[in-house]
Design a protein around this motif. Structure first.
Motif, PDB file in Angstrom:
ATOM      1  N   PHE A   2       0.823  -1.212   0.000  1.00 48.33           N
ATOM      2  CA  PHE A   2       0.000   0.000   0.000  1.00 48.33           C
ATOM      3  C   PHE A   2       0.859   1.265   0.000  1.00 48.33           C
ATOM      4  CE2 PHE A   2      -3.465  -2.835   1.163  1.00 48.33           C
ATOM      5  CZ  PHE A   2      -4.563  -2.241   0.544  1.00 48.33           C
ATOM      6  N   GLY A  38       3.173   2.132   2.224  1.00 48.16           N
ATOM      7  CA  GLY A  38       3.447   2.666   3.550  1.00 48.16           C
ATOM      8  C   GLY A  38       4.762   2.179   4.119  1.00 48.16           C
ATOM      9  N   GLN A  61      -1.783   5.169   4.382  1.00 51.05           N
ATOM     10  CA  GLN A  61      -1.413   3.903   3.733  1.00 51.05           C
ATOM     11  C   GLN A  61      -1.440   2.746   4.727  1.00 51.05           C
ATOM     12  OE1 GLN A  61       0.297   6.731   3.728  1.00 51.05           O
ATOM     13  NE2 GLN A  61       1.248   7.170   1.737  1.00 51.05           N
ATOM     14  N   TYR A 102       1.281   0.748  -6.775  1.00 46.72           N
ATOM     15  CA  TYR A 102       2.405   0.529  -5.862  1.00 46.72           C
ATOM     16  C   TYR A 102       3.141  -0.746  -6.254  1.00 46.72           C
ATOM     17  CZ  TYR A 102       0.234   4.174  -3.039  1.00 46.72           C
ATOM     18  OH  TYR A 102      -0.293   5.356  -2.610  1.00 46.72           O
TER      19      TYR A 102
END
Length: 450
Positions: free
Chosen positions: A222, A224, A240, A313
């Protein structure tokens, strides 16, 4: 008069040839005894002690004994430890805290390196190995042996999160392997409906280290991050990270994953998958051999791929794996290094892999013809391990992971929302890292004054 007369007689005594012969024999015996004692002392081999999990001793014993035969001046004492890696870490920690560790060679899990290095328990190996040699290893495995730019561990086995899937079922509905989380959910829903497969996606949701390893991959997918190890910035309360938790929680509420997944570890998920109860499984490479053994309901119906991600991503697999280090208190560091060089050589690792099915740390072995002939999925594993998602290299990693585990469990079981859980986890993690910063600043001020 008597004493004087006797003294003169003694002065005139001359030792006989027999006397000198026996004297030479006596002196020879004494010298021989002294030489034997000295030789025994000189030839006494150095003993290196290493603590290992029981199952690893069986894997490594042939190569250790081979090393001993080629190095008669060194003997290896392999101490059998428990199966649980946490217990092994505890034994190492206790030994170091008590003073001089009895272990010369330390078999380190990738997440122990920062803790052991920061505490000064293991030797800096940076100058013992060339950059050319290090370049032959999987990059993530080398990075996992670093702490503050210095190398403390030489890798000997890789491990990485893998996405397993039922290739037969995807072929049946004409679906390609998913690249995104959304595609995986759609395939799962379709197969649950059309083929009556009980579950779509299995993952490790139990409150233990495995949930941190699993979450690192979803978090990466995601976009993050957990903790930036250079700045100590925490990213768990960012959008995220909250999305990553919500995605996992939604797999349960939408019946893609079973409710019991919040109590499952590696083996619970593996057994469900092996019994044909799910389409997708997140697990480690060891699963391949078991799901393809005789009696498995999914034998020959399985494929693997790198971790998937959200649209826009990239995916990443959590790297595990093991490597050798040298105790700072070892009295025989040079002999220990000789053993490490031997055990981490490419030739020895190839033989180990062919014997055990462990995952290599050398890039070349994933595509070696002999290895591929026995393990045809290894070229695919190479693409997995080359897309790493590393857990943050913190000296206080165990405490940081414990915080994350507790709040992930709270979110997955519905006791807290994803946002509440991640905000709480972030707060506690920042407090932990704030203590680290204070210690670092204090040490810096001390060094400046001195």
């Amino acid at each position: 008069m008597f004493y004087g007369h006797t003294f003169k007689k003694l002065q005139n005594l001359t030792p006989t040839p027999g006397f000198w012969r026996w004297m030479r024999i006596f002196i020879g015996i004494c010298l021989g005894i002294l030489m034997l004692g000295w030789t025994a002392t000189v030839q006494q081999p150095v003993v290196l002690t290493m603590l290992m999990q029981g199952q690893d001793i069986a894997n490594w014993r042939p190569f250790v004994r081979e090393f001993e035969s080629k190095n008669p001046d060194i003997r290896i004492d392999m101490v059998e430890g428990p199966f649980d890696t946490n217990l092994i870490e505890g034994l190492y920690t206790s030994a170091f805290l008590l003073g001089e560790s009895p272990y010369d060679i330390i078999n380190m899990d990738i997440v122990w390196v920062p803790k052991f290095a920061a505490a000064g328990w293991v030797m800096d190996l940076t100058n013992r190995i060339s950059k050319e040699q290090l370049s032959k290893f999987i990059q993530g495995n080398v990075e996992g042996g670093l702490y503050q730019g210095r190398l403390y561990r030489i890798p000997h086995a890789s491990d990485a999160g893998v996405l397993y899937y039922r290739s037969d079922l995807l072929k049946k509905i004409g679906a390609k392997p998913p690249e995104t989380f959304q595609e995986m959910i759609e395939i799962s829903q379709r197969l649950k409906k059309e083929e009556k497969i009980p579950w779509g996606y299995l993952w490790q949701g139990k409150q233990y280290e495995g949930v941190s390893a699993m979450f690192v991959e979803v978090l990466e997918g995601f976009g993050g991050f957990w903790v930036n190890s250079e700045t100590l910035e925490v990213g768990l309360d960012r959008p995220q990270a909250i999305q990553a938790v919500e995605f996992l929680r939604n797999t349960i509420t939408n019946s893609i994953s079973p409710p019991g997944v919040t109590t499952y570890g590696e083996e619970e998920t593996r057994l469900l998958f092996q019994n044909g109860s799910a389409v997708f499984l997140r697990n480690w490479p060891y699963v391949w051999r078991l799901v393809n053994q005789e009696g498995s309901k999914v034998r020959g119906k399985i494929a693997i791929k790198p971790m998937i991600h959200a649209a826009g991503y990239r995916g990443g697999s959590c790297l595990g794996g093991w490597g050798w280090g040298i105790s700072k208190t070892s009295k025989h560091p040079e002999e220990a290094w000789r053993l490490i060089q031997y055990l981490t050589s490419e030739a020895i690792q190839k033989r180990l892999i062919l014997n055990t099915g462990l995952v290599p740390s050398y890039k070349s072995l994933f595509t070696d013809p002999q290895v591929v002939a026995k393990y045809p999925h290894y070229p695919q594993l190479l693409s997995v391990v080359q897309q790493p998602a590393l857990r943050p290299p913190l000296a206080q990693y165990a405490q940081a992971s414990d915080i994350l585990q507790r709040y992930l469990s709270a979110a997955f079981t519905g006791r807290m929302s994803a946002e509440q859980a991640m905000q709480a986890a972030s707060g506690e993690t920042r407090n932990l890292l704030g203590q680290i910063k204070k210690i670092q600043n204090s040490q810096l001020q001390t060094e400046t004054k001195s």
